[in-house]
Motif scaffolding. Sequence first.
Motif, PDB file in Angstrom:
ATOM      1  N   ASN A 142       0.845  -1.193   0.000  1.00  0.00           N
ATOM      2  CA  ASN A 142       0.000   0.000   0.000  1.00  0.00           C
ATOM      3  C   ASN A 142       0.883   1.247   0.000  1.00  0.00           C
ATOM      4  OD1 ASN A 142      -2.590  -1.287   0.237  1.00  0.00           O
ATOM      5  ND2 ASN A 142      -2.094  -1.703   2.374  1.00  0.00           N
ATOM      6  N   PHE A 143       1.813   1.283   0.962  1.00  0.00           N
ATOM      7  CA  PHE A 143       2.729   2.419   1.062  1.00  0.00           C
ATOM      8  C   PHE A 143       3.844   2.072   2.039  1.00  0.00           C
ATOM      9  CE2 PHE A 143      -0.631   3.135   4.177  1.00  0.00           C
ATOM     10  CZ  PHE A 143       0.091   3.379   5.333  1.00  0.00           C
ATOM     11  N   VAL A 144       4.894   2.895   2.007  1.00  0.00           N
ATOM     12  CA  VAL A 144       5.964   2.826   3.000  1.00  0.00           C
ATOM     13  C   VAL A 144       6.176   4.242   3.527  1.00  0.00           C
ATOM     14  CG1 VAL A 144       7.792   3.043   1.255  1.00  0.00           C
ATOM     15  CG2 VAL A 144       8.353   2.152   3.515  1.00  0.00           C
ATOM     16  N   THR A 145       6.325   4.352   4.835  1.00  0.00           N
ATOM     17  CA  THR A 145       6.627   5.622   5.472  1.00  0.00           C
ATOM     18  C   THR A 145       8.076   5.575   5.923  1.00  0.00           C
ATOM     19  OG1 THR A 145       4.353   5.836   6.259  1.00  0.00           O
ATOM     20  CG2 THR A 145       6.013   7.197   7.345  1.00  0.00           C
ATOM     21  N   VAL A 146       8.838   6.615   5.602  1.00  0.00           N
ATOM     22  CA  VAL A 146      10.230   6.715   6.044  1.00  0.00           C
ATOM     23  C   VAL A 146      10.303   7.903   7.001  1.00  0.00           C
ATOM     24  CG1 VAL A 146      12.638   6.970   5.349  1.00  0.00           C
ATOM     25  CG2 VAL A 146      11.020   5.818   3.826  1.00  0.00           C
ATOM     26  N   GLN A 183      13.705   5.265  10.145  1.00  0.00           N
ATOM     27  CA  GLN A 183      12.874   4.094  10.357  1.00  0.00           C
ATOM     28  C   GLN A 183      11.925   3.953   9.168  1.00  0.00           C
ATOM     29  OE1 GLN A 183       9.809   4.525  13.357  1.00  0.00           O
ATOM     30  NE2 GLN A 183       9.990   2.366  13.891  1.00  0.00           N
ATOM     31  N   THR A 184      11.636   2.715   8.793  1.00  0.00           N
ATOM     32  CA  THR A 184      10.644   2.475   7.743  1.00  0.00           C
ATOM     33  C   THR A 184       9.472   1.686   8.316  1.00  0.00           C
ATOM     34  OG1 THR A 184      11.801   0.484   6.998  1.00  0.00           O
ATOM     35  CG2 THR A 184      12.311   2.526   5.839  1.00  0.00           C
ATOM     36  N   VAL A 185       8.285   2.050   7.849  1.00  0.00           N
ATOM     37  CA  VAL A 185       7.050   1.362   8.237  1.00  0.00           C
ATOM     38  C   VAL A 185       6.344   0.991   6.939  1.00  0.00           C
ATOM     39  CG1 VAL A 185       4.876   1.505   9.486  1.00  0.00           C
ATOM     40  CG2 VAL A 185       6.893   2.723  10.356  1.00  0.00           C
ATOM     41  N   TRP A 186       6.160  -0.313   6.727  1.00  0.00           N
ATOM     42  CA  TRP A 186       5.565  -0.829   5.499  1.00  0.00           C
ATOM     43  C   TRP A 186       4.112  -1.231   5.746  1.00  0.00           C
ATOM     44  CZ3 TRP A 186       8.153  -0.979   0.865  1.00  0.00           C
ATOM     45  CH2 TRP A 186       9.515  -0.680   0.937  1.00  0.00           C
ATOM     46  N   SER A 187       3.222  -0.785   4.888  1.00  0.00           N
ATOM     47  CA  SER A 187       1.834  -1.210   4.909  1.00  0.00           C
ATOM     48  C   SER A 187       1.623  -2.120   3.705  1.00  0.00           C
ATOM     49  CB  SER A 187       0.894  -0.008   4.824  1.00  0.00           C
ATOM     50  OG  SER A 187      -0.441  -0.455   4.627  1.00  0.00           O
ATOM     51  N   LYS A 203      -1.468  -5.949   6.794  1.00  0.00           N
ATOM     52  CA  LYS A 203      -0.227  -6.227   7.519  1.00  0.00           C
ATOM     53  C   LYS A 203       0.657  -4.984   7.529  1.00  0.00           C
ATOM     54  CE  LYS A 203       2.959  -8.536   9.564  1.00  0.00           C
ATOM     55  NZ  LYS A 203       2.854  -8.662  10.981  1.00  0.00           N
ATOM     56  N   THR A 204       1.117  -4.593   8.717  1.00  0.00           N
ATOM     57  CA  THR A 204       2.047  -3.480   8.872  1.00  0.00           C
ATOM     58  C   THR A 204       3.341  -4.017   9.458  1.00  0.00           C
ATOM     59  OG1 THR A 204       0.260  -1.907   9.241  1.00  0.00           O
ATOM     60  CG2 THR A 204       2.440  -1.250   9.982  1.00  0.00           C
ATOM     61  N   VAL A 205       4.460  -3.643   8.858  1.00  0.00           N
ATOM     62  CA  VAL A 205       5.773  -4.060   9.339  1.00  0.00           C
ATOM     63  C   VAL A 205       6.559  -2.798   9.681  1.00  0.00           C
ATOM     64  CG1 VAL A 205       7.905  -5.275   8.813  1.00  0.00           C
ATOM     65  CG2 VAL A 205       5.739  -6.105   7.871  1.00  0.00           C
TER      66      VAL A 205
END
Length: 171
Positions: free
Chosen positions: A18-22, A73-77, A82-84
């Motif tokens: 869906n997206f990644v937040t950095v 930090q990276t946060v993957w949706s 599922k969020t990692v």
Amino acid sequence: MVVYVDGANVSDFGQYVNFVTVRLHKRHGGGAVTDDEVLIDRNNFNKEGNRFKLLYGWKGDNDRSHWMEYEYQTVWSLFGGKTVELPMQKSTAQAIPVAAPYQRRTVEVRADSAELAKAEVRSVNVKLFYDLGGAPQVKQATLDAAKPQSSQIEFMSLPGRWTTSTRSRGG
């Protein structure tokens, strides 16, 4: 500082991500803190050409080598809810390559129609079981024995490991 998604392409964002937040966190020499963040999704990935920026200034930083130190930090949706969230990492690099915690894999399934007919098999059903961050997943492909063909199953897995299970049915 430039952020780019390592090895990803448009189809990964369309099918699995869906997206990644950095997130950038910088503690300056004078005690001030700078936080910055960029969200990368399918639309801005295409628009920005996989080149994103995070910034922090010069706030009481008298030592240039320490000024280069920051954390990110990276946060993957991922699809399916599922969020990692990966832990903060220290860096001094001028570019941040972010790599998905899962890699897209492809398994090709092929059937020889003559061999299947000889064995009196009408179809072959292949199920691929995999784990996506603790969430069991299954994908399948069915081949008609009357037609020579192949099929592909795409899935996401942790880098370097995955298992499959197959089952054939005749009659």
